[in-house]
Write an enzyme that holds these catalytic residues in place. Structure first.
Site, PDB file in Angstrom:
ATOM      1  N   CYS A  73       0.850  -1.196   0.000  1.00  0.00           N
ATOM      2  CA  CYS A  73       0.000   0.000   0.000  1.00  0.00           C
ATOM      3  C   CYS A  73       0.886   1.247   0.000  1.00  0.00           C
ATOM      4  CB  CYS A  73      -0.977  -0.049   1.171  1.00  0.00           C
ATOM      5  SG  CYS A  73      -2.370   1.077   0.980  1.00  0.00           S
ATOM      6  N   HIS A 124      -3.715  -5.763   0.963  1.00  0.00           N
ATOM      7  CA  HIS A 124      -3.117  -6.020   2.272  1.00  0.00           C
ATOM      8  C   HIS A 124      -3.147  -7.497   2.650  1.00  0.00           C
ATOM      9  CE1 HIS A 124      -2.588  -1.818   3.431  1.00  0.00           C
ATOM     10  NE2 HIS A 124      -3.738  -1.573   2.841  1.00  0.00           N
ATOM     11  N   GLU A 150      -1.509  -8.803   4.873  1.00  0.00           N
ATOM     12  CA  GLU A 150      -1.396  -8.898   6.338  1.00  0.00           C
ATOM     13  C   GLU A 150      -2.759  -8.863   7.013  1.00  0.00           C
ATOM     14  OE1 GLU A 150      -0.788  -6.283   4.502  1.00  0.00           O
ATOM     15  OE2 GLU A 150      -0.861  -4.371   5.592  1.00  0.00           O
TER      16      GLU A 150
END
Lengths: 227, 731
Positions: A86, A201, A203
């Site tokens: 990002c 993302h 994560e």
């Protein structure tokens, strides 16, 4: 795998990605403040998501000139793996470590939702635990993720197999591009495939308690490759 | 040098003080105040800061429970959620500024409530909001919705705090006054909560954060008056937000709070340096001395009046332990923030400010902070609503359902919440769109359930029932995800309190809230009052917005509303009488807004909710949804759309279809279970009214003998309203 997560003023997903790194590698990453000129010896450097310097001027533009970025460039040249997610991806393009740029989304709005990503290659440090053409459901959360590069650059990226992920439909077909990115590109490698930048993302898709775990493969790949 | 400004009754009136209030100031001081002093009085005695019309009634609200760590009166409330942790939370309005300048008004609303929470030493983990706009086709609505949503997202996203839940409805009563209520929830160790009472004579008073500019001067006063013609001219009173600086301020404050350098801390919100210094000194029973020449200023030649009244954002005032200044300065300089020792605590009981070496303000703290006028404003009760009478059955149940699912109040709010980062921090277990958001506590299996609720049309029709319903629905939404509801914050949005009808609404809503809080063991721990939401004599619907927090002890036992499997039995919990007064069916399908709102039976709420929660905890429930706006069939459609499974139900014999399917009776849930026999027997054993209606499965929603509609069609209708509204040209 030893990892360092760089914190810029305005980073905000540093703990999210630290948790995913620890879950896959069993080791807590170290945090490095952007004003540091040195990075401790590590196998992976991560530039996390957020709004470095408030995204003022242009996303990632000021962070690309932080003292720490000289060390990031040196390490990247030495072949140390670098992951930018990002805002981290935006910083890597601003710093010249990855080609292209990220413009405001085609719909001109911030978008936070799960998107489908097609894995374009399993031949990398970052994607070896995935199958080629595997479709992942991973969240995006950004206002400036519209990837652009000139036509020759895009041809080169594709020709050299440097596109890591593309936006796609749930069945893997093209036709669901959330932000207008050129050729549906969601993530790209550098020439040596040791630097990866991506807008979505992984994560936030690495923990079964909070949604999909489709992003965990990326951290598992890194942990396997950088043991 | 600034020119002397003549202080008289005319200037006092311009600053929003009534003649008797000005007279009282002259008596208290025994002299005429100067401009800065008058400005400080007008801000501290404004409705916004002093609660002078509402205080009498706010005392009626229950604020205590064994788990309450901090009740109303601090920057935010706090409750014990186990494991040595407190949930710290509050909701606040930013209505007036958001109408004048929607992006900045909403953004700084979020910034303000975030500061209230991290001032307490809590790291914010979730934001919520509640938005009320005018009619969808009003010329201003599209602009306001777009600006407010972008502003909320712009601030919260940059801060890295997920915005996880909220509500948004439309009604012409908000055409001239929208409501923007923002709530923040944070986590702190109970033994590390920071408060605002100043202490320690001689301790340094420290200013941190952004520089002070001329923005927002007299914002608190603006928020304490109704709008008339030309409210756009008030734009200079709206502050400009800088979420990046606030993110730095958050990290710097939490870093310093990990040491023991801070004695007291308060954010500079409404009325800026005036309210923070006076309130801190007032709570501590001490005096305070400020050297205004040391205040970091963004502009040159600012006067004492301007510095004291500025509402520049992202600023904090702290009292440090003497000798800790340098250690604190290092933290703030690392984060590239201004840090200035601007004064000290005294034993004078006065607030004294110096500017250019001269005393510019010399006022007693007591009258400013605690002796604001208290009004016992006349109240006129809202007349009882007339009963509804018999309603014709709809020509088509299916068409009525489609109308409801597509109406702006019930339509999907995806267009809004996709602009909010609702996933950052990595703990969002249940995302926007359900009954309550569920946010995991870092590193545990425990979670908080969070929701905001109010049904203003009920409050308008019968304030007491409406106040009780708002609290009950909040409690129900937390219950529906399996959580134990613990406490609420409130944001009480009403019209002009000088009108007895408005005070009647206010008093009625408070009484209803009180009854529900007591019956449900659901105390109020923080809150905010916003009055004068009125333009040219027309007030908003009474909107006592409730923000609720509950605890889910183990994520394993949480449920959502999505119907994900076929062959689950659908069981309606709670008694259905088919109450259609003030229902959305009545408004959207029949074009009427009348009748009494549904009665609230608090004993049934408690019994039904406690039993549903026990069923969820026992693992007997696959999906659960609270029944509210739109009634049973809307709730079932929402469950089907969320999970992609259809359903088939049959009406009980003799039931009137529209009343049964669209009535808004309270204390009800729709649950899906694979063990209907066991579930029904538990419910009956607890004396809870319940009936099996049908089962899940297929790709359509069917009401036997009435309609069959595909889930895809319902979804398309439900999802298209807001995007179409926001894409419409010319508005």
């Amino acid at each position: 795998m030893k990892a360092a997560v760089v914190i810029f003023p305005g980073s905000n997903r540093e703990h999210d990605i630290a948790a995913a790194l620890e879950a896959s590698s069993g080791r807590k990453p170290v945090f490095v403040w952007h004003g540091e000129a040195e990075i401790p010896p590590v196998d992976l450097i991560v530039l996390p998501g957020g709004f470095s310097h408030g995204d003022y001027l242009r996303c990632g533009a000021m962070a690309a000139h932080s003292p720490v970025m000289r060390a990031v460039k040196t390490r990247a040249e030495q072949g140390v793996a670098v992951l930018g997610v990002c805002n981290g991806f935006q910083i890597l393009t601003e710093a010249g470590l990855l080609p292209g740029a990220l413009l405001v989304n085609a719909g001109r709005k911030f978008i936070c939702r799960n998107v489908n990503l097609r894995v374009e290659t399993s031949q990398s440090l970052f994607t070896n635990r995935y199958e080629r053409d595997q479709v992942l459901s991973v969240p995006m959360a950004h206002n400036e993720g519209n990837y652009v590069a000139d036509g020759d650059e895009l041809d080169r990226l594709e020709g050299e197999g440097l596109v890591a992920f593309r936006y796609c439909r749930a069945d893997g077909g093209t036709g669901d591009n959330p932000n207008g990115s050129a050729r549906d590109i969601a993530g790209v490698f550098n020439r040596s495939k040791t630097v990866l930048g991506m807008m979505p993302h992984p994560e936030n898709a690495s923990d079964p308690a909070v949604g999909s775990i489709d992003g965990k493969g990326l951290f598992d790949s890194l942990a396997a490759a950088l043991k | 040098m600034a020119r002397e400004v003549r202080v008289d009754q005319a200037l006092a009136a311009e600053y929003g003080l009534k003649p008797d209030e000005y007279a009282r100031i002259l008596t208290l001081l025994g002299r005429t105040p100067n401009q800065a002093e008058l400005g400080m009085f007008s801000a501290m005695w404004s409705e916004h800061c002093s609660y002078k019309s509402s205080r009498k009634w706010l005392r009626r609200l229950p604020t205590q429970a064994p788990w309450v760590v901090q009740g109303p009166g601090e920057n935010a409330g706090a409750i014990d959620i186990g494991g040595g942790l407190a949930a710290v939370f509050k909701m606040e309005s930013h209505n007036h500024p958001s109408f004048i300048e929607p992006y900045q008004g909403a953004a700084t609303g979020v910034g303000g409530i975030l500061r209230d929470v991290f001032t307490m030493g809590a790291r914010p983990i979730a934001n919520l909001n509640a938005l009320r706009f005018g009619a969808p086709d009003h010329p201003k609505t599209k602009h306001l919705v777009g600006g407010v949503v972008a502003g909320i997202g712009g601030y919260g996203n940059c801060m890295g705090i997920p915005t996880v839940a909220g509500e948004c409805t439309f009604h012409p009563a908000y055409n001239g006054n929208i409501l923007v209520n923002a709530m923040t929830v944070g986590l702190a160790r109970i033994d590390r909560i920071f408060r605002s009472a100043a202490a320690g004579i001689g301790n340094p008073v420290v200013y941190v954060g952004s520089k002070t500019g001329r923005d927002g001067i007299h914002g608190a006063t603006m928020a304490s008056a109704e709008f008339g013609e030309g409210s756009e001219e008030k734009r200079p009173t709206v502050q400009v937000g800088d979420p990046f600086t606030e993110k730095l301020l958050l990290e710097a404050c939490l870093e310093l709070m990990a040491s023991d350098a801070i004695v007291a801390i308060q954010d500079m919100g409404a009325a800026g340096l005036t309210s923070s210094s006076c309130e801190m000194a007032g709570k501590g029973g001490v005096g305070i001395e400020l050297d205004l020449d040391r205040v970091p200023c963004r502009e040159t030649a600012m006067t004492a009046y301007e510095i004291m009244l500025s509402e520049s954002q992202e600023r904090m005032l702290m009292v440090l332990k003497a000798g800790r200044e340098d250690a604190a300065r290092r933290v703030f300089e690392k984060w590239e923030l201004d840090f200035a020792v601007i004064g000290r605590i005294t034993d004078s009981g006065k607030v004294v400010c110096r500017k250019d070496g001269k005393v510019a303000v010399d006022l007693p703290v007591g009258p400013l902070a605690d002796e604001a006028p208290l009004y016992d404003r006349p109240t006129k009760p809202t007349p009882k609503a007339k009963p509804l009478g018999k309603l014709p059955a709809p020509r088509s149940v299916g068409d009525a359902l489609k109308t409801l699912l597509a109406c702006p109040d019930l339509a999907s709010k995806r267009w809004i919440w996709e602009q909010y980062d609702h996933l950052v921090m990595g703990n969002t277990v249940q995302r926007p769109g359900g009954d309550a958001a569920v946010v995991r506590l870092p590193g545990s299996r425990k979670a908080l359930a969070l929701t905001t609720d109010c049904t203003p049309r009920y409050c308008q029709a019968e304030p007491e029932a409406g106040g009780a319903q708002a609290v009950a629905e909040c409690w129900r939404n937390l219950t529906a995800v399996g959580a134990r509801p613990l406490a609420i914050t409130d944001c009480l949005n009403f019209g002009n309190p000088e009108r007895p009808e408005i005070m009647g609404q206010f008093a009625g809503c408070i009484e209803g809230m009180r009854a529900a809080c007591l019956a449900l063991d659901f105390p109020v721990v923080s809150g905010n009052v916003s009055l004068y939401n009125e333009t040219s004599g027309r007030g908003v619907l009474p909107t006592p917005q409730i923000g609720g927090v509950g605890v889910l002890d183990d994520l394993t036992f949480g449920v959502g509303l999505a119907l994900r499997q076929p062959d689950l039995a659908l069981i309606l919990v709670g008694e259905t009488k088919g109450h259609l007064g003030q229902s959305l069916y009545l408004r959207e399908v029949l074009g009427r807004e009348d009748g009494p709102p549904p009665p609230v039976d608090l004993a049934a709420e408690r019994r039904n909710g406690d039993t549903v929660r026990a069923l969820i905890r026992a693992g007997m429930v696959e999906a659960c949804h609270d029944l509210s706006d739109g009634g049973l069939l809307v709730a079932l459609a929402e469950m089907a759309m969320a999970g992609g499974q259809g359903a088939r139900i049959a009406l009980p014999k003799g039931a009137s279809p529209h009343a049964f399917l669209f009535g808004e009776d309270q204390a009800r849930y729709l649950i899906a279970t694979s063990d209907p026999v066991g579930t029904l027997s538990v419910l009956r054993a607890k004396d809870v009214s319940a009936q099996a209606l049908g089962e899940s499965g297929g790709r359509t929603l069917t009401v036997e003998g009435h309609c069959t509609i595909s889930i895809a069609e319902l979804r398309a209708l439900h999802e298209s309203t807001l995007p179409a509204l926001m894409a419409a040209p010319g508005r």
